[in-house]
Write an enzyme that holds these catalytic residues in place. Structure first.
Site, PDB file in Angstrom:
ATOM      1  N   LYS A 256      60.015  -4.444  -8.226  1.00  8.46           N
ATOM      2  CA  LYS A 256      60.662  -4.197  -6.932  1.00  8.46           C
ATOM      3  C   LYS A 256      59.800  -4.736  -5.786  1.00  8.46           C
ATOM      4  O   LYS A 256      60.305  -5.426  -4.898  1.00  8.46           O
ATOM      5  CB  LYS A 256      60.897  -2.694  -6.724  1.00  8.46           C
ATOM      6  CG  LYS A 256      61.796  -2.052  -7.766  1.00  8.46           C
ATOM      7  CD  LYS A 256      62.037  -0.585  -7.487  1.00  8.46           C
ATOM      8  CE  LYS A 256      60.793   0.282  -7.508  1.00  8.46           C
ATOM      9  NZ  LYS A 256      60.107   0.351  -8.814  1.00  8.46           N
TER      10      LYS A 256
ATOM     11  N   ARG B 146      65.231   7.353  -4.133  1.00 14.16           N
ATOM     12  CA  ARG B 146      64.780   7.573  -5.506  1.00 14.16           C
ATOM     13  C   ARG B 146      65.339   8.866  -6.087  1.00 14.16           C
ATOM     14  O   ARG B 146      65.018   9.223  -7.217  1.00 14.16           O
ATOM     15  CB  ARG B 146      63.263   7.671  -5.484  1.00 14.16           C
ATOM     16  CG  ARG B 146      62.612   6.782  -6.496  1.00 14.16           C
ATOM     17  CD  ARG B 146      61.156   7.029  -6.366  1.00 14.16           C
ATOM     18  NE  ARG B 146      60.575   5.955  -5.646  1.00 14.16           N
ATOM     19  CZ  ARG B 146      59.579   5.225  -6.113  1.00 14.16           C
ATOM     20  NH1 ARG B 146      59.042   5.486  -7.258  1.00 14.16           N
ATOM     21  NH2 ARG B 146      59.102   4.243  -5.419  1.00 14.16           N
TER      22      ARG B 146
ATOM     23  N   ARG C 193      45.458   0.727  -9.415  1.00  8.86           N
ATOM     24  CA  ARG C 193      45.989   1.962  -8.826  1.00  8.86           C
ATOM     25  C   ARG C 193      45.762   3.136  -9.770  1.00  8.86           C
ATOM     26  O   ARG C 193      45.905   2.984 -10.984  1.00  8.86           O
ATOM     27  CB  ARG C 193      47.504   1.803  -8.570  1.00  8.86           C
ATOM     28  CG  ARG C 193      47.816   1.179  -7.251  1.00  8.86           C
ATOM     29  CD  ARG C 193      49.255   0.785  -7.076  1.00  8.86           C
ATOM     30  NE  ARG C 193      50.255   1.783  -7.451  1.00  8.86           N
ATOM     31  CZ  ARG C 193      51.572   1.622  -7.259  1.00  8.86           C
ATOM     32  NH1 ARG C 193      52.027   0.520  -6.679  1.00  8.86           N
ATOM     33  NH2 ARG C 193      52.426   2.536  -7.634  1.00  8.86           N
TER      34      ARG C 193
HETATM   35  P1  AP5 Z   1      55.656  -4.682  -8.919  1.00 11.71           P
HETATM   36  O1  AP5 Z   1      56.438  -5.693  -8.173  1.00 11.71           O
HETATM   37  O2  AP5 Z   1      54.458  -4.112  -8.253  1.00 11.71           O
HETATM   38  O3  AP5 Z   1      56.627  -3.521  -9.464  1.00 11.71           O
HETATM   39  P2  AP5 Z   1      57.287  -2.309  -8.718  1.00 11.71           P
HETATM   40  O4  AP5 Z   1      58.644  -2.116  -9.297  1.00 11.71           O
HETATM   41  O5  AP5 Z   1      57.179  -2.457  -7.229  1.00 11.71           O
HETATM   42  O6  AP5 Z   1      56.324  -1.165  -9.251  1.00 11.71           O
HETATM   43  P3  AP5 Z   1      55.674   0.061  -8.523  1.00 11.71           P
HETATM   44  O7  AP5 Z   1      54.760   0.684  -9.553  1.00 11.71           O
HETATM   45  O8  AP5 Z   1      55.047  -0.289  -7.224  1.00 11.71           O
HETATM   46  O9  AP5 Z   1      56.912   0.939  -8.310  1.00 11.71           O
HETATM   47  P4  AP5 Z   1      56.977   2.426  -8.229  1.00 11.71           P
HETATM   48  O10 AP5 Z   1      58.386   2.531  -7.810  1.00 11.71           O
HETATM   49  O11 AP5 Z   1      56.597   3.254  -9.376  1.00 11.71           O
HETATM   50  O12 AP5 Z   1      55.813   2.764  -7.196  1.00 11.71           O
HETATM   51  P5  AP5 Z   1      55.788   2.891  -5.623  1.00 11.71           P
HETATM   52  O13 AP5 Z   1      54.621   2.167  -5.144  1.00 11.71           O
HETATM   53  O14 AP5 Z   1      57.114   2.615  -5.031  1.00 11.71           O
HETATM   54  O15 AP5 Z   1      55.225  -5.332 -10.325  1.00 11.71           O
HETATM   55  C1  AP5 Z   1      54.399  -4.628 -11.246  1.00 11.71           C
HETATM   56  C2  AP5 Z   1      53.432  -5.618 -11.927  1.00 11.71           C
HETATM   57  O16 AP5 Z   1      54.197  -6.555 -12.704  1.00 11.71           O
HETATM   58  C3  AP5 Z   1      52.608  -6.469 -10.930  1.00 11.71           C
HETATM   59  O17 AP5 Z   1      51.331  -6.648 -11.469  1.00 11.71           O
HETATM   60  C4  AP5 Z   1      53.363  -7.810 -10.864  1.00 11.71           C
HETATM   61  O18 AP5 Z   1      52.481  -8.886 -10.619  1.00 11.71           O
HETATM   62  C5  AP5 Z   1      53.979  -7.891 -12.264  1.00 11.71           C
HETATM   63  N1  AP5 Z   1      55.297  -8.526 -12.253  1.00 11.71           N
HETATM   64  C6  AP5 Z   1      56.314  -8.328 -11.345  1.00 11.71           C
HETATM   65  N2  AP5 Z   1      57.388  -9.069 -11.680  1.00 11.71           N
HETATM   66  C7  AP5 Z   1      57.058  -9.731 -12.834  1.00 11.71           C
HETATM   67  C8  AP5 Z   1      57.756 -10.662 -13.674  1.00 11.71           C
HETATM   68  N3  AP5 Z   1      59.013 -11.034 -13.393  1.00 11.71           N
HETATM   69  N4  AP5 Z   1      57.113 -11.135 -14.770  1.00 11.71           N
HETATM   70  C9  AP5 Z   1      55.832 -10.749 -15.058  1.00 11.71           C
HETATM   71  N5  AP5 Z   1      55.110  -9.889 -14.288  1.00 11.71           N
HETATM   72  C10 AP5 Z   1      55.732  -9.380 -13.193  1.00 11.71           C
HETATM   73  O19 AP5 Z   1      55.568   4.475  -5.493  1.00 11.71           O
HETATM   74  C11 AP5 Z   1      54.355   5.072  -5.899  1.00 11.71           C
HETATM   75  C12 AP5 Z   1      54.497   6.582  -5.797  1.00 11.71           C
HETATM   76  O20 AP5 Z   1      54.792   6.954  -4.441  1.00 11.71           O
HETATM   77  C13 AP5 Z   1      55.620   7.211  -6.620  1.00 11.71           C
HETATM   78  O21 AP5 Z   1      55.238   7.439  -7.967  1.00 11.71           O
HETATM   79  C14 AP5 Z   1      55.861   8.508  -5.848  1.00 11.71           C
HETATM   80  O22 AP5 Z   1      54.871   9.460  -6.115  1.00 11.71           O
HETATM   81  C15 AP5 Z   1      55.695   8.053  -4.406  1.00 11.71           C
HETATM   82  N6  AP5 Z   1      56.967   7.605  -3.834  1.00 11.71           N
HETATM   83  C16 AP5 Z   1      57.284   6.347  -3.405  1.00 11.71           C
HETATM   84  N7  AP5 Z   1      58.536   6.303  -2.953  1.00 11.71           N
HETATM   85  C17 AP5 Z   1      59.047   7.552  -3.103  1.00 11.71           C
HETATM   86  C18 AP5 Z   1      60.321   8.131  -2.838  1.00 11.71           C
HETATM   87  N8  AP5 Z   1      61.334   7.404  -2.330  1.00 11.71           N
HETATM   88  N9  AP5 Z   1      60.488   9.432  -3.116  1.00 11.71           N
HETATM   89  C19 AP5 Z   1      59.490  10.192  -3.608  1.00 11.71           C
HETATM   90  N10 AP5 Z   1      58.265   9.707  -3.898  1.00 11.71           N
HETATM   91  C20 AP5 Z   1      58.040   8.396  -3.646  1.00 11.71           C
END
Ligand code: AP5
Length: 215
Positions: A13, A88, A160
């Site tokens: 994402k 989410r 992370r």
């Molecule tokens: P990446 O693009 O970073 O993936 P992502 O889907 O953004 O993953 P996140 O872990 O950031 O999502 P998340 O939703 O769990 O965490 P968030 O930060 O929002 O890609 C991942 C890896 O794969 C990278 O190394 C990239 O290089 C690689 N990659 C990407 N595409 C690829 C491809 N096509 N091929 C190969 N490799 C690839 O949230 C963190 C925390 O914050 C949550 O757990 C929660 O506690 C809190 N939080 C955030 N938003 C909310 C909400 N709305 N409500 C409640 N809590 C929330």
């Protein structure tokens, strides 16, 4: 255009939201980035959010909803946005509909990135993030030119806390319980488009643009 990127943790994402937002010239709004920034600045919001993030749990709705609504009222979001990691929960989705409805606008497309668990675990345990500018890398799929150093700003790369395998598995469970129901929610509204997120980063980006462009 107003786009929501939906998908499990590690589906790509953040990677895709950054590219799509740059292409559409709208802000990329990531709730995860907002919380991580608050943590690094030692803000009360960050300390509260960290309690949940480190355990792989969601931050409570009332905290997240207020933050996003304030962000959406800022000027740069008036012509569109790419929301990454929000909503989410069904509660967040309903709150978003209400907030946008009050502004007389709506979501144009909800892009669901479909990626199986084994690929997610490989992606997240190999992810490295720049401490200075927040850029994402992957030790295998997108390595920096110099190990441990950001190509863009020279900052140090780190893993992370929530990318340890045990926490990733908990995040996947939480995703299935609380976020996956949104796929049906948006399908019923007719805004959902599903994209196979297992291809290369450029391939996935082109698929998203093609499907979003049809709307
Ligand atoms: P990446 O693009 O970073 O993936 P992502 O889907 O953004 O993953 P996140 O872990 O950031 O999502 P998340 O939703 O769990 O965490 P968030 O930060 O929002 O890609 C991942 C890896 O794969 C990278 O190394 C990239 O290089 C690689 N990659 C990407 N595409 C690829 C491809 N096509 N091929 C190969 N490799 C690839 O949230 C963190 C925390 O914050 C949550 O757990 C929660 O506690 C809190 N939080 C955030 N938003 C909310 C909400 N709305 N409500 C409640 N809590 C929330």
């Amino acid at each position: 255009m107003r786009i929501v990127l939906l998908g499990p943790p590690g589906a790509g994402k953040g990677t895709q939201a950054e590219r799509v937002a740059a292409r559409l010239e709208v802000p990329h709004i990531s709730t995860g980035d907002i919380f991580r920034q608050a943590v690094s600045q030692g803000m009360p919001l960050g300390l509260k959010a960290k309690e949940y993030m480190d355990k792989g749990l969601l931050v409570p709705d009332e905290i997240v909803i207020a933050i996003v609504e304030e962000r959406l009222r800022q000027n740069d979001a008036s012509t569109g946005f790419v929301l990454d990691g929000y909503p989410r929960t069904v509660g967040q989705a309903i709150a978003l509909d209400l907030a946008l409805g009050k502004m007389g606008i709506g979501i144009d497309a909800v892009v669901n990135l479909d990626v199986p668990d084994d690929i997610i675990i490989e992606r997240l345990t190999g992810r490295r993030v720049c401490r200075s500018c927040g850029s994402n890398y992957h030790v295998r799929f997108d390595p920096p030119r110099e190990e441990g150093t950001c190509d863009k700003c020279g900052g140090a790369l780190y893993q992370r806390d929530d990318d340890k395998e045990e926490t990733v598995r908990r995040r996947l469970e939480v995703y299935k319980e609380q976020t996956e129901p949104l796929i049906e929610y948006y399908r019923e509204k007719g805004t959902l488009v599903s994209v196979d997120g297992t291809g290369g980063m450029q391939e996935v980006f082109e698929d998203i643009l093609r499907l979003v462009g049809r709307r």
